[in-house]
Design an enzyme around this catalytic site. Structure first.
Site, PDB file in Angstrom:
ATOM      1  CG  ASP A  21       2.420   9.449  38.571  1.00 30.93           C
ATOM      2  OD1 ASP A  21       2.403   8.396  37.165  1.00 30.93           O
ATOM      3  OD2 ASP A  21       2.276   8.850  39.224  1.00 30.93           O
ATOM      4  CG  ASP A  23      -3.804   7.784  37.670  1.00 28.06           C
ATOM      5  OD1 ASP A  23      -4.615   8.685  37.310  1.00 28.06           O
ATOM      6  OD2 ASP A  23      -3.543   6.996  36.482  1.00 28.06           O
TER       7      ASP A  23
END
Length: 198
Positions: A21, A23
């Site tokens: 991922d 952020d």
């Protein structure tokens, strides 16, 4: 309950690809960020990417970017921030993001599996040979919906119930990667069948 993919002959094997991922996992989360100057990697992120690449595994990022669907970001904004992440953490083989508004009902927005299956396709590996590292339940659920392994790395925005749902969350992204790389290599290499694609 053991939520990792079990092995019939022993501990789970090392994956062929590690998907991150963006952020909150690779970089500090700045909501709807359009400014590359605000990109700050989380501690250990660059080393984690370096170790994965040094081990010969494919890398990628799977990221919800609903700011596009909300009219707060453009595709070019996201690409410029992604390029800055690449520059600060080390090159990642593929970047796949969902631009849709949460209400659009798309197949790619995490926790749906579309980003993970697309990243695996571009890398030439099976989703089942991928591990996805993220900071919220949607990341882990997207991985599992695609048949991949999901690893939670909690931070301040991770809800307590999301942490409680996981048997083995990792304290940070570097530890998550080190755990994966400590596993035995698969008997027959499952790495990039066709090589990474743009």
């Amino acid at each position: 309950m053991n939520r990792t993919r079990p092995s019939r002959t022993g501990p789970p094997a090392r994956p062929a690809a590690v998907l991150f991922d963006r952020d909150g996992t690779l970089i500090h989360d700045v909501p709807y960020n359009r400014d590359p100057a605000l990109v700050r990697p989380v501690p250990g992120a660059a080393e984690a990417v370096r170790l994965v690449r040094a081990a010969g595994l494919a890398t990628g990022v799977v990221s919800n970017q609903s700011g596009i669907g909300r009219g707060l970001l453009t595709h070019e904004d996201v690409r410029r921030v992604n390029a800055r992440v690449d520059a600060l953490t080390g090159h990642l083989d593929v970047w796949v993001y969902c631009p849709h508004h949460p209400d659009d009902g798309c197949a790619c927005r995490k926790p749906r599996p579309g980003l993970v299956t697309e990243a695996a396709r571009r890398l030439g590996v099976r989703p089942a040979d991928c591990a996805v590292i993220g900071d919220i339940a949607a990341d882990v659920l997207a991985a599992r919906a695609a048949g991949a392994e999901g690893i939670l790395v909690p931070n301040a925005r991770t809800r307590p119930e999301e942490i409680d749902a996981e048997d083995h969350p990792a304290p940070d992204v570097l530890t998550a990667v080190r755990r994966l790389l400590a596993r035995p290599a698969p008997a027959r290499s499952a790495a990039r069948a066709n090589g990474p694609a743009a």
